[in-house]
Design a protein around this motif. Structure first.
Motif, PDB file in Angstrom:
ATOM      1  N   ASN A 275      92.978  21.030  47.351  1.00  0.00           N
ATOM      2  CA  ASN A 275      91.700  20.325  47.334  1.00  0.00           C
ATOM      3  C   ASN A 275      90.487  21.162  46.961  1.00  0.00           C
ATOM      4  N   ALA A 276      90.539  22.459  47.242  1.00  0.00           N
ATOM      5  CA  ALA A 276      89.347  23.285  47.046  1.00  0.00           C
ATOM      6  C   ALA A 276      88.940  23.319  45.579  1.00  0.00           C
ATOM      7  N   ARG A 277      87.649  23.456  45.339  1.00  0.00           N
ATOM      8  CA  ARG A 277      87.100  23.501  43.979  1.00  0.00           C
ATOM      9  C   ARG A 277      86.712  24.904  43.566  1.00  0.00           C
ATOM     10  N   LEU A 278      86.534  25.809  44.541  1.00  0.00           N
ATOM     11  CA  LEU A 278      86.223  27.204  44.231  1.00  0.00           C
ATOM     12  C   LEU A 278      87.124  28.074  45.102  1.00  0.00           C
ATOM     13  N   VAL A 279      87.982  28.869  44.486  1.00  0.00           N
ATOM     14  CA  VAL A 279      88.857  29.746  45.266  1.00  0.00           C
ATOM     15  C   VAL A 279      88.723  31.182  44.760  1.00  0.00           C
ATOM     16  N   PRO A 280      88.066  32.055  45.541  1.00  0.00           N
ATOM     17  CA  PRO A 280      87.970  33.455  45.138  1.00  0.00           C
ATOM     18  C   PRO A 280      89.343  34.143  45.178  1.00  0.00           C
ATOM     19  N   SER A 281      89.418  35.274  44.493  1.00  0.00           N
ATOM     20  CA  SER A 281      90.688  35.976  44.315  1.00  0.00           C
ATOM     21  C   SER A 281      91.387  36.327  45.639  1.00  0.00           C
ATOM     22  N   ALA A 282      90.637  36.934  46.565  1.00  0.00           N
ATOM     23  CA  ALA A 282      91.247  37.371  47.821  1.00  0.00           C
ATOM     24  C   ALA A 282      91.725  36.178  48.646  1.00  0.00           C
ATOM     25  N   VAL A 332      82.705  30.816  37.626  1.00  0.00           N
ATOM     26  CA  VAL A 332      83.521  30.078  36.663  1.00  0.00           C
ATOM     27  C   VAL A 332      84.998  30.408  36.905  1.00  0.00           C
ATOM     28  N   ARG A 333      85.251  31.682  37.147  1.00  0.00           N
ATOM     29  CA  ARG A 333      86.621  32.121  37.414  1.00  0.00           C
ATOM     30  C   ARG A 333      87.182  31.462  38.668  1.00  0.00           C
ATOM     31  N   ASP A 334      86.348  31.405  39.724  1.00  0.00           N
ATOM     32  CA  ASP A 334      86.811  30.798  40.976  1.00  0.00           C
ATOM     33  C   ASP A 334      87.112  29.318  40.785  1.00  0.00           C
TER      34      ASP A 334
END
Lengths: 355, 200
Positions: A275-282, A332-334
């Motif tokens: 569901n998440a729209r922004l997921v950082p790398s860690a 944008v990457r997230d």
């Protein structure tokens, strides 16, 4: 395009012995050519001479060794180099060396780094826990190259390496392990300190110590001198086996005694990832670890474990940077990462017939 | 210098990014670099070991300095001080040049002092030649496995020197300095002769 055609290299497709916990085995042999200064002291001329000699030796490998292609670091853009690093086909150090190159076997089970810290780093990469097989593969390449290249060798020190820490066999084997059970049960730190006393180095893949993000650890031999190659490989295999067994019992214990907590953890990760729209790398690394644990414990029986391996590689920054193109920016990457994860999980579920 | 991201910890990595021809640079501490994924998945295990080696050497330095003031490898020119700084050797001959320093160091890091593993075909074949040769020479002590091999540092030093001289000779020829080229050629021949004799 210099990056391999497949996103997930052969070693990470999820097969192999004990592959639910031991994701992959990597074994490398450090070799230097006789009569050439080691890479840390070579100038441009010496570096190209080494590259030329090794290139010729690779081209002369017998046919049953498979096809190789040679990729020079100087011909690659930064993100393409980084992608090779994220696929574990080259080391971060090689990516930084303008005079470096890599010879990649078509099936990506062997990568020969040229002009890294040593002239040659012959690496075998296999899925699962298979140290002896990795040694056999690397050893065969080593023998075949030695037919046309003379190595720097002494009876006392063995194969001479730029660093005395690699002298002797030049062998370093490492097994990448996913150990969420041991970490959650609080058993990782004491186990690692015991392993250190046995000459085994443990390091986190995305961080240090037992708090590594994503619960991924590299377990490798410390010593390269004074033991035969087979002894080093056998001993790491035995230790890897023990770590696998302990991880299995930790998971069993957790599932028997903390079932709701584990199921909650897995369900939360699944909920966020779908569901998440922004997921950082860690965060991706941590959530994917929980997802994989859920797959292994059959909390999420409809998902295939290879999905985890693929997403591990595809959610790394360089991969996404390549996909982001002009608009590359952390946010944008997230967003791209979140979309990729949602899409891949949805595809996997459609394929397995869920919903 | 402090980290450009957290402005707290000291910067350890200089990160240069080129995206579509646009160059950006920052200095990051280890933690921020890791968080941003700037450090690749696979950290370099040897980096820490180099520091450790260099540290060990640093500790041993005062007495060694007295013994060998400014020792340098004759083949590649690596100075002891530089090895102490980087923990890296420059060529195969360094293993002979710095053998006395290396033996205790390697023993501490590796827990062993002698190779017990694979021997490259090239050296194995040579060791056999030597064994055969010694049988033919009555009265000579059997040269065992420690006999000179093609990888031994003495011949390695000669080879490195010859390589360097050849390059100088080529340069001299290119500059049409034939007198110097001839002198270099004679030195190469002398060295080649000696290293062959050393083998016979």
């Amino acid at each position: 395009m210099a990056t391999p055609e497949r996103v997930v290299p052969g070693w990470m497709t999820g097969g192999g012995p004990a592959a639910d916990i031991a994701l992959s085995t990597r074994l490398r042999l450090a070799r230097n050519l006789a009569g050439e200064p080691f890479p840390p002291r070579q100038d441009g001329t010496a570096a190209s001479r080494v590259l030329q000699r090794v290139g010729a030796a690779v081209a002369a490998l017998p046919q049953d060794h498979g096809a190789y292609r040679i990729v020079r670091m100087a011909d690659l853009e930064g993100p393409d180099r980084q992608t090779l690093v994220e696929q574990h086909l080259i080391s971060p150090l090689l990516a930084l060396r303008a005079t470096g190159a890599v010879a990649l076997r078509a099936d990506e089970s062997v990568s020969i780094m040229i002009n890294e810290e040593d002239h040659l780093r012959i690496q075998a990469l296999l899925p699962g826990l298979q140290c002896a097989e990795a040694l056999r593969v690397a050893d065969a390449v080593d023998d075949a190259l030695n037919a046309s290249l003379e190595y720097a060798f002494s009876e006392e020190w063995g194969y001479l390496a730029a660093s005395p820490a690699n002298v002797g066999t030049g062998l370093r084997a490492s097994v990448m392990m996913h150990l969420p059970g041991l970490v959650l049960a609080g058993q990782a730190a004491p186990l690692f300190s015991n392993l250190a006393q046995m000459g085994v180095v443990v390091r986190g893949l995305h961080g240090e110590g037992s708090a590594a993000v994503g619960n991924l650890f590299q377990i490798s031999n410390q010593v390269s001198l004074g033991l035969a190659e087979e002894e080093i490989a056998t001993s790491l295999q035995a230790i890897g086996r023990q770590v696998v067994d302990r991880e299995r019992s930790a998971r069993e214990w957790l599932f028997a005694n903390r079932r709701t907590q584990i199921e909650d953890r897995v369900a939360r990760a699944y909920g966020l990832l779908t569901n998440a729209r922004l997921v950082p790398s860690a965060e991706a690394a941590a959530l994917l670890s929980d997802l994989r644990l859920g797959i292994d414990l059959h909390v999420l029986p409809h998902l295939d474990p290879s999905l985890f391996n693929e997403l591990l590689v595809r959610t790394r920054p360089a991969f996404l940077q390549a996909a982001a193109g002009d608009q590359d920016h952390p946010a944008v990457r997230d967003a791209l990462r979140a979309t990729l994860i949602r899409q891949r999980i949805a595809q996997a579920e459609r394929r397995s017939g869920k919903d | 210098m402090t980290c450009d991201n957290c402005h707290q910890r000291p910067a350890k990595y200089h990160v240069t990014r080129v995206v579509n021809g646009e160059r950006s640079e920052e200095d990051l501490c280890e933690e921020c670099a890791l968080q941003r994924g700037e450090l690749a998945m696979q950290l370099q295990p040897s980096a820490a070991i180099h520091d450790l080696l260099a540290g060990l050497l640093e500790g041993a330095k005062p007495s060694l300095r007295q013994q060998e003031p400014q020792q340098q490898c004759p083949a590649c020119g690596l100075a002891r001080a530089e090895f102490a700084r980087t923990g890296l050797l420059g060529c195969e001959a360094c293993y002979t040049t710095f053998a006395e320093t290396l033996r205790p160091l390697v023993r501490r890091v590796q827990g062993a002092g002698r190779h017990h593993g694979k021997v490259p075909a090239q050296a194995a074949a040579h060791a056999q030649d030597e064994a055969v040769a010694s049988e033919r020479l009555p009265g000579s002590a059997a040269p065992g496995r420690t006999a000179t091999t093609p990888g031994s540092a003495e011949t390695a030093t000669a080879r490195m020197k010859i390589g360097g001289l050849r390059e100088q000779m080529q340069a001299a020829i290119a500059a049409e300095d034939f007198e110097r080229a001839a002198a270099l050629r004679d030195r190469i021949r002398a060295l080649e002769g000696r290293s062959r004799d050393g083998h016979a």
